[in-house]
Scaffold this motif. Structure first.
Motif, PDB file in Angstrom:
ATOM      1  N   VAL A   7       0.847  -1.211   0.000  1.00 46.07           N
ATOM      2  CA  VAL A   7       0.000   0.000   0.000  1.00 46.07           C
ATOM      3  C   VAL A   7       0.864   1.236   0.000  1.00 46.07           C
ATOM      4  O   VAL A   7       0.604   2.216  -0.729  1.00 46.07           O
ATOM      5  N   ASP A   8       1.936   1.226   0.770  1.00 51.27           N
ATOM      6  CA  ASP A   8       2.831   2.396   0.825  1.00 51.27           C
ATOM      7  C   ASP A   8       3.484   2.633  -0.523  1.00 51.27           C
ATOM      8  O   ASP A   8       3.659   3.798  -0.950  1.00 51.27           O
ATOM      9  N   ARG A   9       3.873   1.583  -1.218  1.00 48.98           N
ATOM     10  CA  ARG A   9       4.523   1.734  -2.526  1.00 48.98           C
ATOM     11  C   ARG A   9       3.533   2.307  -3.561  1.00 48.98           C
ATOM     12  O   ARG A   9       3.889   3.141  -4.391  1.00 48.98           O
ATOM     13  N   GLN A  12       3.125   5.950  -2.853  1.00 48.75           N
ATOM     14  CA  GLN A  12       4.301   6.694  -3.287  1.00 48.75           C
ATOM     15  C   GLN A  12       4.310   6.866  -4.802  1.00 48.75           C
ATOM     16  O   GLN A  12       4.604   7.941  -5.322  1.00 48.75           O
ATOM     17  N   TRP A  13       3.925   5.763  -5.511  1.00 48.42           N
ATOM     18  CA  TRP A  13       3.893   5.830  -6.979  1.00 48.42           C
ATOM     19  C   TRP A  13       2.872   6.857  -7.445  1.00 48.42           C
ATOM     20  O   TRP A  13       3.109   7.644  -8.341  1.00 48.42           O
ATOM     21  N   TRP A  14       1.696   6.817  -6.769  1.00 46.11           N
ATOM     22  CA  TRP A  14       0.644   7.772  -7.157  1.00 46.11           C
ATOM     23  C   TRP A  14       1.063   9.206  -6.853  1.00 46.11           C
ATOM     24  O   TRP A  14       0.752  10.125  -7.615  1.00 46.11           O
ATOM     25  N   LYS A  15       1.789   9.377  -5.748  1.00 40.42           N
ATOM     26  CA  LYS A  15       2.257  10.720  -5.379  1.00 40.42           C
ATOM     27  C   LYS A  15       3.195  11.261  -6.440  1.00 40.42           C
ATOM     28  O   LYS A  15       3.170  12.459  -6.779  1.00 40.42           O
ATOM     29  N   GLU A  16       4.006  10.348  -7.027  1.00 38.10           N
ATOM     30  CA  GLU A  16       4.985  10.781  -8.021  1.00 38.10           C
ATOM     31  C   GLU A  16       4.373  10.943  -9.412  1.00 38.10           C
ATOM     32  O   GLU A  16       4.831  11.767 -10.198  1.00 38.10           O
ATOM     33  N   ASN A  17       3.347  10.138  -9.732  1.00 41.53           N
ATOM     34  CA  ASN A  17       2.833  10.123 -11.113  1.00 41.53           C
ATOM     35  C   ASN A  17       1.376  10.545 -11.267  1.00 41.53           C
ATOM     36  O   ASN A  17       0.911  10.743 -12.388  1.00 41.53           O
ATOM     37  N   GLY A  18       0.672  10.688 -10.176  1.00 40.62           N
ATOM     38  CA  GLY A  18      -0.759  10.958 -10.256  1.00 40.62           C
ATOM     39  C   GLY A  18      -1.091  12.245 -10.998  1.00 40.62           C
ATOM     40  O   GLY A  18      -2.022  12.283 -11.818  1.00 40.62           O
TER      41      GLY A  18
END
Length: 216
Positions: A7-9, A12-18
């Motif tokens: 869930v954390d990954r 983090q991915w969404w934070k970077e690419n969302g």
């Protein structure tokens, strides 16, 4: 990897690419909406031009020149790139020529000749302009128009009007040759001229009926 780590990954991915995904999807939606608007706008304009031309065509049937002229002016001001403008000019030129206003009729046809994108429309304009100039007594200009450029599928009617011009100038031999060329051209494009009528013109000048002619 534990469930919490997964869930954390993802977070983090969404934070970077969302943000980029939102921008991309939003841009696509806007582009699609813009394209649909443009298509609708073009359709609306085509319908407007068609409606104006319908009024012109109706006015042309009753030779209402001023109504035709107003319609052409409306097309010119609001739909300058529409093919309806060129057809409107044809209608106006025809009505003007029938009324004996050859100079203004020629001006309309010259504008089609100069401005139409469609080569077939330019050929029609050239043929009609040659006839109008002949009717106006401008034989040299009419001859230039009949002979200028590639005749395309209009070789027969252009040679016929060339024969008419030469006959009007008293060039009997030239007129006969032009009528013969018209009949030869008609053999490749049947029905594009009244062959029987051209045959009569040829015979009236002492020409020989074409082989296979049924005009005799």
């Amino acid at each position: 990897m534990t469930e919490r780590e997964q869930v954390d990954r993802i977070r983090q991915w969404w934070k970077e690419n969302g943000a980029w995904i939102i921008v991309g999807v939003g841009g696509g939606v806007l582009a699609l909406a813009g394209w649909n608007w443009w298509q609708g706008y073009q359709l609306q304009r085509a319908e407007q031009a068609s409606a104006i031309y319908a009024v012109i065509a109706e006015a042309a049937m009753e030779e209402r020149i001023e109504e035709i002229r107003v319609g052409v002016e409306r097309l010119e001001s609001a739909h300058g790139g529409s093919p309806y403008l060129q057809h409107g000019r044809f209608a106006l030129a025809g009505a003007l020529a029938r009324a004996g206003e050859f100079a203004t009729a020629a001006d309309q046809l010259q504008q089609v000749l100069d401005g139409a994108d469609d080569p077939q429309l330019r050929l029609i304009a050239r043929l009609r302009l040659a006839r109008v100039l002949l009717a106006a007594g401008e034989h040299e200009r009419a001859l230039e128009m009949a002979r200028g450029g590639e005749p395309g599928v209009f070789v027969a009617p252009l040679r016929e009007v060339e024969g008419d011009i030469l006959a009007a100038q008293g060039d009997t031999a030239g007129a006969r040759a032009a009528y013969e060329a018209a009949l030869e051209g008609a053999a490749e494009h049947a029905g594009i001229i009244d062959e029987a009528h051209v045959q009569l013109k040829l015979e009236a000048l002492g020409g020989t009926p074409a082989a296979g002619s049924d005009a005799s």
